[in-house]
Design a protein around this motif. Structure first.
Motif, PDB file in Angstrom:
ATOM      1  N   ILE A 121       1.598 -13.655   6.093  1.00 13.39           N
ATOM      2  CA  ILE A 121       2.407 -12.472   5.778  1.00 13.39           C
ATOM      3  C   ILE A 121       1.539 -11.220   5.882  1.00 13.39           C
ATOM      4  N   ASP A 122       2.093 -10.183   6.445  1.00 14.23           N
ATOM      5  CA  ASP A 122       1.331  -8.952   6.672  1.00 14.23           C
ATOM      6  C   ASP A 122       1.028  -8.237   5.352  1.00 14.23           C
ATOM      7  N   LEU A 123      -0.142  -7.607   5.330  1.00 16.04           N
ATOM      8  CA  LEU A 123      -0.483  -6.762   4.194  1.00 16.04           C
ATOM      9  C   LEU A 123       0.243  -5.423   4.324  1.00 16.04           C
ATOM     10  N   ILE A 124       0.500  -4.778   3.203  1.00 16.19           N
ATOM     11  CA  ILE A 124       1.216  -3.502   3.192  1.00 16.19           C
ATOM     12  C   ILE A 124       0.260  -2.419   2.701  1.00 16.19           C
ATOM     13  N   PHE A 125       0.037  -1.410   3.528  1.00 17.21           N
ATOM     14  CA  PHE A 125      -0.870  -0.326   3.166  1.00 17.21           C
ATOM     15  C   PHE A 125      -0.133   0.976   2.849  1.00 17.21           C
ATOM     16  N   ASP A 126       1.137   1.027   3.169  1.00 16.75           N
ATOM     17  CA  ASP A 126       1.959   2.198   2.862  1.00 16.75           C
ATOM     18  C   ASP A 126       2.358   2.128   1.387  1.00 16.75           C
ATOM     19  N   THR A 127       1.881   3.093   0.607  1.00 20.05           N
ATOM     20  CA  THR A 127       2.135   3.065  -0.846  1.00 20.05           C
ATOM     21  C   THR A 127       3.622   3.108  -1.177  1.00 20.05           C
ATOM     22  N   ASP A 128       4.429   3.672  -0.295  1.00 20.11           N
ATOM     23  CA  ASP A 128       5.870   3.752  -0.547  1.00 20.11           C
ATOM     24  C   ASP A 128       6.566   2.400  -0.381  1.00 20.11           C
ATOM     25  N   LYS A 129       5.849   1.421   0.171  1.00 16.17           N
ATOM     26  CA  LYS A 129       6.477   0.124   0.466  1.00 16.17           C
ATOM     27  C   LYS A 129       5.843  -1.027  -0.320  1.00 16.17           C
ATOM     28  N   TYR A 130       5.009  -0.703  -1.311  1.00 19.26           N
ATOM     29  CA  TYR A 130       4.444  -1.765  -2.149  1.00 19.26           C
ATOM     30  C   TYR A 130       5.573  -2.586  -2.775  1.00 19.26           C
ATOM     31  N   PRO A 131       5.499  -3.909  -2.759  1.00 22.84           N
ATOM     32  CA  PRO A 131       6.612  -4.749  -3.251  1.00 22.84           C
ATOM     33  C   PRO A 131       6.781  -4.762  -4.763  1.00 22.84           C
ATOM     34  N   ASP A 132       5.682  -4.614  -5.539  1.00 27.84           N
ATOM     35  CA  ASP A 132       5.801  -4.603  -6.992  1.00 27.84           C
ATOM     36  C   ASP A 132       4.544  -3.989  -7.607  1.00 27.84           C
ATOM     37  N   GLU A 133       4.546  -3.866  -8.930  1.00 27.09           N
ATOM     38  CA  GLU A 133       3.414  -3.235  -9.620  1.00 27.09           C
ATOM     39  C   GLU A 133       2.152  -4.092  -9.546  1.00 27.09           C
ATOM     40  N   PHE A 134       2.300  -5.400  -9.495  1.00 28.00           N
ATOM     41  CA  PHE A 134       1.139  -6.271  -9.368  1.00 28.00           C
ATOM     42  C   PHE A 134       0.382  -5.941  -8.073  1.00 28.00           C
ATOM     43  N   TYR A 135       1.142  -5.756  -7.002  1.00 23.90           N
ATOM     44  CA  TYR A 135       0.552  -5.428  -5.706  1.00 23.90           C
ATOM     45  C   TYR A 135      -0.175  -4.086  -5.798  1.00 23.90           C
ATOM     46  N   ALA A 136       0.451  -3.105  -6.434  1.00 22.00           N
ATOM     47  CA  ALA A 136      -0.154  -1.784  -6.586  1.00 22.00           C
ATOM     48  C   ALA A 136      -1.445  -1.870  -7.395  1.00 22.00           C
ATOM     49  N   GLU A 137      -1.466  -2.730  -8.407  1.00 23.56           N
ATOM     50  CA  GLU A 137      -2.657  -2.874  -9.250  1.00 23.56           C
ATOM     51  C   GLU A 137      -3.824  -3.439  -8.445  1.00 23.56           C
ATOM     52  N   VAL A 138      -3.549  -4.456  -7.633  1.00 18.49           N
ATOM     53  CA  VAL A 138      -4.610  -5.045  -6.813  1.00 18.49           C
ATOM     54  C   VAL A 138      -5.122  -4.038  -5.794  1.00 18.49           C
ATOM     55  N   MET A 139      -4.227  -3.336  -5.141  1.00 20.58           N
ATOM     56  CA  MET A 139      -4.631  -2.346  -4.148  1.00 20.58           C
ATOM     57  C   MET A 139      -5.467  -1.247  -4.790  1.00 20.58           C
ATOM     58  N   ASP A 140      -5.131  -0.846  -5.988  1.00 23.63           N
ATOM     59  CA  ASP A 140      -5.855   0.215  -6.684  1.00 23.63           C
ATOM     60  C   ASP A 140      -7.316  -0.167  -6.899  1.00 23.63           C
ATOM     61  N   THR A 141      -7.562  -1.456  -7.159  1.00 24.78           N
ATOM     62  CA  THR A 141      -8.946  -1.896  -7.402  1.00 24.78           C
ATOM     63  C   THR A 141      -9.798  -1.863  -6.145  1.00 24.78           C
ATOM     64  N   MET A 142      -9.170  -1.790  -4.975  1.00 25.95           N
ATOM     65  CA  MET A 142      -9.917  -1.800  -3.715  1.00 25.95           C
ATOM     66  C   MET A 142     -10.345  -0.401  -3.275  1.00 25.95           C
ATOM     67  N   TYR A 143      -9.873   0.617  -3.953  1.00 25.62           N
ATOM     68  CA  TYR A 143     -10.241   1.989  -3.625  1.00 25.62           C
ATOM     69  C   TYR A 143     -11.248   2.531  -4.634  1.00 25.62           C
ATOM     70  N   LEU A 144     -11.961   3.556  -4.243  1.00 25.20           N
ATOM     71  CA  LEU A 144     -12.843   4.235  -5.190  1.00 25.20           C
ATOM     72  C   LEU A 144     -12.019   4.854  -6.309  1.00 25.20           C
ATOM     73  N   PRO A 145     -12.564   4.967  -7.526  1.00 29.06           N
ATOM     74  CA  PRO A 145     -11.813   5.582  -8.634  1.00 29.06           C
ATOM     75  C   PRO A 145     -11.388   6.999  -8.294  1.00 29.06           C
ATOM     76  N   LEU A 146     -10.342   7.461  -8.940  1.00 27.93           N
ATOM     77  CA  LEU A 146      -9.807   8.797  -8.676  1.00 27.93           C
ATOM     78  C   LEU A 146     -10.854   9.890  -8.871  1.00 27.93           C
ATOM     79  N   GLU A 147     -11.730   9.714  -9.874  1.00 27.87           N
ATOM     80  CA  GLU A 147     -12.736  10.740 -10.127  1.00 27.87           C
ATOM     81  C   GLU A 147     -13.768  10.835  -9.006  1.00 27.87           C
ATOM     82  N   GLU A 148     -13.806   9.824  -8.126  1.00 25.67           N
ATOM     83  CA  GLU A 148     -14.730   9.865  -6.993  1.00 25.67           C
ATOM     84  C   GLU A 148     -14.027  10.263  -5.708  1.00 25.67           C
TER      85      GLU A 148
END
Length: 450
Positions: free
Chosen positions: A159-186
């Motif tokens: 299954i394809d990964l989703i990188f468009d934030t408007d198309k994230y399937p649920d909050e769990f997905y958003a939480e995992v994706m958030d951990t892969m980016y640098l923190p907001l303060e950076e």
């Protein structure tokens, strides 16, 4: 009596029909093997050549005295590994980590593909109903062993990964994706950036040399596990040059499509080795899906292989095109280097150029001189030519961190472009002028007609 003889003859006939080899030594029947030239590679036929410096190079001859050596046939990349090709490796590592984290999250909440959302990315073994007998046995006996508790579990790549934030399937997905980016303060200017420190590639290999030297070593003790961060060091464009404005190269060179066909730089020797391992895994995963035979592993060339290929079949040549001059008969430079006392632009290039630039040598290999220096699978020892074998010579001491680079680069003078010139850099160092290309052993015999 006649009935007995007839019965014996029939039995003998049936026995002979049921045995295809008729009791003869015919060998084990295997699949037909058809050599396949790997995409983007050229076949370098095996042969002998005079490796090293000519006697008139009084300084270099002590480092690389001339000797006749023989190398076996192999495939070699026609060009240096490009940014686009290396990005495929980086993206594969990034996506694999993402899929693993998504699967772990789904596992924690007991979600499966039937639940939708992040459950679509659950481990392959989340649904045990469609397992084969072998898969079920392996799952029940081996899954979960190891340090993390996830060893042996297959991630879902279907299954394809989703990188468009408007198309994230649920909050769990958003939480995992958030951990892969640098923190907001950076982050700045509203743009979030991947946390590339997490892009680590794990692989294992067997130390054949150690196993051969120490016959008492256990097999498991000869298996080496490595973990390498794969993202290239883009800061080399600034660190390699004091009081110089190279920020545009730092900002754009690796990721921008304008430089996709340029050679990747800023990679260490260890990262180059990791790329080779990934390329082997990637290809053999495809081969397995097609029930085809596995291919030989991709690797870095050793010194003798690199020099033999760079010469392109020309004996006693100074450069890949022959020599001894760096200009053609029309006055054009034959490679990308630092000519005319530092006039970088004289060869129509300021930094690197596209990997398929200038004329190839007689083995159809591009930029074996200039553009970027290339890592080879050899430790630098100024005396190594004195004691190496004359067939497939190779020196790679794991305790020697100085690794050989060959071919010269866009910032080097012509001497370093000579096919026999040796240089080195430390294995954990990355430079704006060092890249690499890979080779694969040829299965069988293919030699030159010389």
């Amino acid at each position: 009596m006649k009935k007995f003889i007839l019965l014996t003859a029939v039995l003998a006939l049936l026995t002979s029909c049921g045995s295809k080899d008729r009791g003869e030594l015919v060998g084990v029947k295997g699949k037909k093997w058809h050599p396949e030239k790997p995409y983007g590679m050229e076949l370098i036929p095996g042969g002998a050549f005079i490796m090293g410096k000519a006697d008139d190079d009084l300084a270099g001859v002590h480092d690389a005295p001339a000797k006749t050596v023989t190398v076996r046939a192999l495939y070699m990349d026609a060009t240096e590994i490009t940014n686009s090709e290396y990005r495929q490796f980086v993206n594969w590592v990034r996506d694999s980590i993402l899929r693993l984290e998504l699967a772990k999250m789904a596992d924690d909440y007991g979600l499966t593909p039937q639940d939708g959302g992040i459950g679509e990315y659950a481990f392959k073994d989340a649904d045990t109903t469609n397992m084969s007998v072998y898969e079920k046995y392996m799952f029940e006996n081996y899954t979960g062993l190891g340090d993390t508790g996830y060893e042996g579990r297959k991630i879902n790549r279907d299954i394809d990964l989703i990188f468009d934030t408007d198309k994230y399937p649920d909050e769990f997905y958003a939480e995992v994706m958030d951990t892969m980016y640098l923190p907001l303060e950076e982050s700045y200017n509203g743009q979030r950036t991947w946390d590339v420190k997490k892009f680590n590639f794990q692989y294992s290999y067997m130390d054949i040399q150690e196993a051969a030297r120490n016959r008492g070593v256990k097999r498991k003790d000869a298996i080496i596990k490595e973990e390498v961060n794969v993202y290239p060091d883009t800061t080399v464009w600034i660190r390699d040059f004091a009081y110089s404005y190279n920020e545009p190269m730092h900002n754009d060179y690796f990721w921008h499509d304008a430089y996709s066909d340029y050679p990747v730089v800023g990679v260490t020797w260890k990262q180059a080795k990791a790329f080779c391992e990934w390329r082997t895994i990637n290809k053999n995963t495809y081969q397995k899906s097609k029930k085809a035979a596995h291919v030989n592993r991709f690797r870095l060339p050793n010194e003798a292989e690199w020099e033999y290929a760079a010469r392109g079949g020309l004996q006693a040549a100074t450069y890949p095109w022959g020599g001894p001059y760096t200009r053609s008969s029309r006055g054009c430079f034959m490679a990308n280097f630092k000519p005319v006392r530092g006039d970088y632009a004289a060869d129509q290039a300021l930094y690197t150029v596209e990997a398929k630039s200038y004329d190839p040598n007689d083995y159809n290999l591009y930029n074996m001189a200039g553009n970027v220096s290339e890592w080879v699978n050899a430790s630098y020892d100024p005396n190594s030519y004195e004691y190496t074998s004359t067939i497939n010579p190779s020196v790679n001491d794991k305790n020697n961190k100085r690794k050989v680079i060959r071919g010269g680069s866009w910032k080097d003078v012509a001497y370093y472009l000579q096919v026999s010139t040796r240089d080195y850099e430390y294995a954990d160092s990355a430079r704006s002028y060092i890249g690499f290309r890979t080779v694969q052993d040829y299965m069988g015999t293919k030699v030159t007609n010389n």
